[in-house]
Design a protein around this motif. Structure first.
Motif, PDB file in Angstrom:
ATOM      1  N   PHE A 255      41.027 -20.945  -8.081  1.00  0.00           N
ATOM      2  CA  PHE A 255      41.407 -20.251  -7.048  1.00  0.00           C
ATOM      3  C   PHE A 255      41.003 -18.679  -6.971  1.00  0.00           C
ATOM      4  O   PHE A 255      40.151 -18.246  -5.986  1.00  0.00           O
ATOM      5  N   PHE A 256      40.686 -18.003  -8.313  1.00  0.00           N
ATOM      6  CA  PHE A 256      40.085 -16.911  -8.484  1.00  0.00           C
ATOM      7  C   PHE A 256      38.705 -16.912  -8.003  1.00  0.00           C
ATOM      8  O   PHE A 256      37.962 -15.957  -7.581  1.00  0.00           O
ATOM      9  N   ILE A 257      38.079 -17.941  -8.580  1.00  0.00           N
ATOM     10  CA  ILE A 257      36.494 -18.166  -8.475  1.00  0.00           C
ATOM     11  C   ILE A 257      36.379 -18.430  -6.764  1.00  0.00           C
ATOM     12  O   ILE A 257      35.172 -17.859  -6.522  1.00  0.00           O
ATOM     13  N   TRP A 258      37.137 -19.132  -6.306  1.00  0.00           N
ATOM     14  CA  TRP A 258      36.869 -19.524  -4.836  1.00  0.00           C
ATOM     15  C   TRP A 258      37.067 -18.118  -3.923  1.00  0.00           C
ATOM     16  O   TRP A 258      36.326 -17.894  -3.209  1.00  0.00           O
ATOM     17  N   ASP A 259      38.177 -17.350  -4.274  1.00  0.00           N
ATOM     18  CA  ASP A 259      38.361 -16.010  -3.868  1.00  0.00           C
ATOM     19  C   ASP A 259      37.339 -15.016  -3.943  1.00  0.00           C
ATOM     20  O   ASP A 259      36.923 -14.241  -2.900  1.00  0.00           O
ATOM     21  N   ALA A 260      36.757 -15.088  -5.163  1.00  0.00           N
ATOM     22  CA  ALA A 260      35.727 -14.199  -5.446  1.00  0.00           C
ATOM     23  C   ALA A 260      34.493 -14.567  -4.788  1.00  0.00           C
ATOM     24  O   ALA A 260      33.660 -13.404  -4.275  1.00  0.00           O
ATOM     25  N   TRP A 261      34.056 -15.889  -4.446  1.00  0.00           N
ATOM     26  CA  TRP A 261      33.197 -16.421  -3.874  1.00  0.00           C
ATOM     27  C   TRP A 261      33.306 -15.663  -2.113  1.00  0.00           C
ATOM     28  O   TRP A 261      32.264 -15.417  -1.571  1.00  0.00           O
ATOM     29  N   ASN A 262      34.500 -15.958  -1.740  1.00  0.00           N
ATOM     30  CA  ASN A 262      34.684 -15.534  -0.156  1.00  0.00           C
ATOM     31  C   ASN A 262      34.586 -13.966  -0.105  1.00  0.00           C
ATOM     32  O   ASN A 262      34.305 -13.502   1.142  1.00  0.00           O
ATOM     33  N   SER A 263      34.720 -13.272  -1.169  1.00  0.00           N
ATOM     34  CA  SER A 263      34.608 -11.807  -1.203  1.00  0.00           C
ATOM     35  C   SER A 263      33.203 -11.468  -1.512  1.00  0.00           C
ATOM     36  O   SER A 263      32.962 -10.172  -1.684  1.00  0.00           O
ATOM     37  N   SER A 264      32.217 -12.389  -1.812  1.00  0.00           N
ATOM     38  CA  SER A 264      30.958 -12.028  -2.317  1.00  0.00           C
ATOM     39  C   SER A 264      30.864 -11.359  -3.552  1.00  0.00           C
ATOM     40  O   SER A 264      29.916 -10.320  -3.880  1.00  0.00           O
ATOM     41  N   LEU A 265      31.738 -11.533  -4.656  1.00  0.00           N
ATOM     42  CA  LEU A 265      31.767 -11.068  -5.819  1.00  0.00           C
ATOM     43  C   LEU A 265      31.163 -11.852  -6.906  1.00  0.00           C
ATOM     44  O   LEU A 265      31.900 -12.507  -7.572  1.00  0.00           O
ATOM     45  N   ILE A 266      30.007 -11.947  -6.725  1.00  0.00           N
ATOM     46  CA  ILE A 266      29.225 -12.778  -7.816  1.00  0.00           C
ATOM     47  C   ILE A 266      29.414 -12.440  -9.299  1.00  0.00           C
ATOM     48  O   ILE A 266      29.474 -13.279  -9.819  1.00  0.00           O
ATOM     49  N   SER A 267      29.541 -11.248  -9.540  1.00  0.00           N
ATOM     50  CA  SER A 267      29.677 -10.759 -10.950  1.00  0.00           C
ATOM     51  C   SER A 267      30.942 -11.155 -11.385  1.00  0.00           C
ATOM     52  O   SER A 267      31.298 -11.615 -12.434  1.00  0.00           O
ATOM     53  N   ASP A 268      32.089 -11.048 -10.500  1.00  0.00           N
ATOM     54  CA  ASP A 268      33.343 -11.544 -11.065  1.00  0.00           C
ATOM     55  C   ASP A 268      33.453 -13.068 -11.320  1.00  0.00           C
ATOM     56  O   ASP A 268      34.264 -13.388 -12.135  1.00  0.00           O
ATOM     57  N   ILE A 269      32.670 -13.816 -10.359  1.00  0.00           N
ATOM     58  CA  ILE A 269      32.302 -15.357 -10.563  1.00  0.00           C
ATOM     59  C   ILE A 269      32.010 -15.905 -11.943  1.00  0.00           C
ATOM     60  O   ILE A 269      32.313 -16.500 -12.831  1.00  0.00           O
ATOM     61  N   ILE A 270      30.700 -14.754 -12.485  1.00  0.00           N
ATOM     62  CA  ILE A 270      30.330 -14.858 -13.709  1.00  0.00           C
ATOM     63  C   ILE A 270      31.156 -14.669 -14.833  1.00  0.00           C
ATOM     64  O   ILE A 270      31.348 -15.476 -15.843  1.00  0.00           O
ATOM     65  N   VAL A 271      32.038 -13.769 -14.543  1.00  0.00           N
ATOM     66  CA  VAL A 271      32.941 -13.386 -15.695  1.00  0.00           C
ATOM     67  C   VAL A 271      33.922 -14.275 -15.825  1.00  0.00           C
ATOM     68  O   VAL A 271      34.165 -14.897 -16.932  1.00  0.00           O
ATOM     69  N   ALA A 272      34.355 -14.915 -14.609  1.00  0.00           N
ATOM     70  CA  ALA A 272      35.416 -16.074 -14.735  1.00  0.00           C
ATOM     71  C   ALA A 272      34.858 -17.399 -15.390  1.00  0.00           C
ATOM     72  O   ALA A 272      35.441 -17.875 -16.183  1.00  0.00           O
ATOM     73  N   LEU A 273      33.488 -17.557 -15.224  1.00  0.00           N
ATOM     74  CA  LEU A 273      32.979 -18.879 -15.624  1.00  0.00           C
ATOM     75  C   LEU A 273      32.762 -18.526 -17.306  1.00  0.00           C
ATOM     76  O   LEU A 273      32.968 -19.528 -17.928  1.00  0.00           O
ATOM     77  N   VAL A 274      32.431 -17.410 -17.553  1.00  0.00           N
ATOM     78  CA  VAL A 274      32.575 -17.285 -19.144  1.00  0.00           C
ATOM     79  C   VAL A 274      33.984 -17.421 -19.775  1.00  0.00           C
ATOM     80  O   VAL A 274      34.112 -18.124 -20.907  1.00  0.00           O
ATOM     81  N   TYR A 275      34.977 -16.981 -19.164  1.00  0.00           N
ATOM     82  CA  TYR A 275      36.360 -17.460 -19.613  1.00  0.00           C
ATOM     83  C   TYR A 275      36.717 -18.670 -19.551  1.00  0.00           C
ATOM     84  O   TYR A 275      37.162 -19.360 -20.406  1.00  0.00           O
ATOM     85  N   VAL A 276      36.335 -19.429 -18.490  1.00  0.00           N
ATOM     86  CA  VAL A 276      36.422 -20.938 -18.210  1.00  0.00           C
ATOM     87  C   VAL A 276      35.837 -21.502 -19.506  1.00  0.00           C
ATOM     88  O   VAL A 276      36.447 -22.459 -20.106  1.00  0.00           O
ATOM     89  N   GLY A 277      34.392 -21.342 -19.841  1.00  0.00           N
ATOM     90  CA  GLY A 277      33.811 -22.039 -21.053  1.00  0.00           C
ATOM     91  C   GLY A 277      34.345 -21.739 -22.178  1.00  0.00           C
ATOM     92  O   GLY A 277      34.638 -22.592 -23.046  1.00  0.00           O
ATOM     93  N   VAL A 278      34.739 -20.360 -22.617  1.00  0.00           N
ATOM     94  CA  VAL A 278      35.568 -20.099 -23.641  1.00  0.00           C
ATOM     95  C   VAL A 278      36.789 -20.799 -23.995  1.00  0.00           C
ATOM     96  O   VAL A 278      37.058 -21.197 -25.146  1.00  0.00           O
ATOM     97  N   VAL A 279      37.496 -20.874 -22.715  1.00  0.00           N
ATOM     98  CA  VAL A 279      39.024 -21.561 -23.163  1.00  0.00           C
ATOM     99  C   VAL A 279      38.656 -23.229 -23.161  1.00  0.00           C
ATOM    100  O   VAL A 279      39.444 -23.462 -23.964  1.00  0.00           O
TER     101      VAL A 279
END
Length: 298
Positions: free
Chosen positions: A252-276
């Motif tokens: 939901f954080f990724i989807w909420d960041a997309w709705n807020s046009s926070l592309i950099s936050d999405i990339i940070v979240a994707l890094v976390y997703v990959g590492v976990v």
């Protein structure tokens, strides 16, 4: 007889083998420095290649996205725009305004529960299908049909049944992770050598003893292969499911960041997703090596 003659006579009675052992030089020990150098070389051979590859990818990303007209931010821009998100993972706010740690923790809780249920049920059903020809003929076609259904296709049905997002997401994890566990467990049970079964008959093991001492140890490498596949699918499914159910969670954080046009936050979240996801896979592989004594290779 003199003392000198006695000593000469005793020395002649000693066997040649004993003399060789008595006068054989001690085995040379490896210097500590060489051992440290060898371990350092192994460490470099393991860590340096992925680090160099990652550095090249980040450099290429920086070059390709450094233009002001680029639709995606460069790594330097991601750091500048999402610095507060990166350095404050334990931030506690209102509602979904939480640090990355809490979003990931919420997702991991759902994954842990759904995955544990899938592991228990999957191993039990896999043993049943692997042991019984009737069970395999009756259940295997159904399993093959159900496992092809995409994970998110189960979400509307689970929402209608549970009428709550959290158990619905757990059910999606369960139904996603159970199929590789069932299939690999059944294959492992069917591949138990006949010699093992003959030994069980000679020792007159009862059903529980055969299950605990013969069946599970022999099929453990196959079981942990299914568990590793299942944990990866679980982590993939929870991110997708949380995009639809809302609440606290990395999806939901990724989807909420997309709705807020926070592309950099999405990339940070994707890094976390990959590492976990990588750490979860390594964890199951490590447990598998411990249980199977190295027969379940990473």
């Amino acid at each position: 007889m003199s003392v000198t003659q006695l000593n000469i006579k005793e020395s002649k009675q000693v066997s040649p083998k004993a003399q060789v052992v008595a006068f054989s030089p001690a085995k040379p020990t490896r210097p500590i420095g060489s051992m440290v150098v060898e371990k350092a070389r192994r460490l470099n051979a393991t860590i340096l290649p992925p680090l160099l590859t990652l550095a090249l990818l980040v450099l290429a990303w920086e070059i390709l996205c450094s233009s002001p007209t680029s639709s995606l931010p460069s790594p330097s821009r991601v750091l500048s725009e999402s610095w507060e998100l990166i350095i404050h993972p334990f931030h506690v706010g209102q509602g979904v305004d939480q640090g990355m740690f809490w979003h990931i923790a919420a997702s991991l809780q759902r994954v842990a529960l759904g995955y544990a249920l899938a592991a228990i049920a999957g191993i039990a059903l896999g043993v049943l299908v692997g042991q019984s020809q009737w069970a395999m003929r009756g259940l295997d076609p159904i399993f093959q049909i159900l496992r092809t259904v995409p994970p998110l296709a189960w979400l509307p049905l689970s929402l209608a049944a549970f009428r709550d997002g959290n158990p619905s997401a757990i059910f999606v994890i369960f139904i996603t992770a159970i199929w590789p566990v069932i299939i690999n467990t059944a294959v492992g049970i069917r591949n138990i050598p006949q010699d093992y079964q003959n030994v069980a008959k000679v020792l007159r093991l009862n059903g529980f003893e055969y299950f605990a001492k013969i069946m599970l140890p022999a099929a453990a490498p196959y079981i942990f292969t299914g568990l590793r596949i299942g944990i990866g699918l679980s982590w993939l499914a929870i991110v997708a499911a949380e995009m639809l159910i809302g609440g606290v969670g990395i999806g939901f954080f990724i989807w909420d960041a997309w709705n807020s046009s926070l592309i950099s936050d999405i990339i940070v979240a994707l890094v976390y997703v990959g590492v976990v996801g990588f750490l979860l896979d390594r964890l199951i592989a490590f447990v598998g090596r411990l249980v199977t004594r190295g027969t379940a290779n990473a």
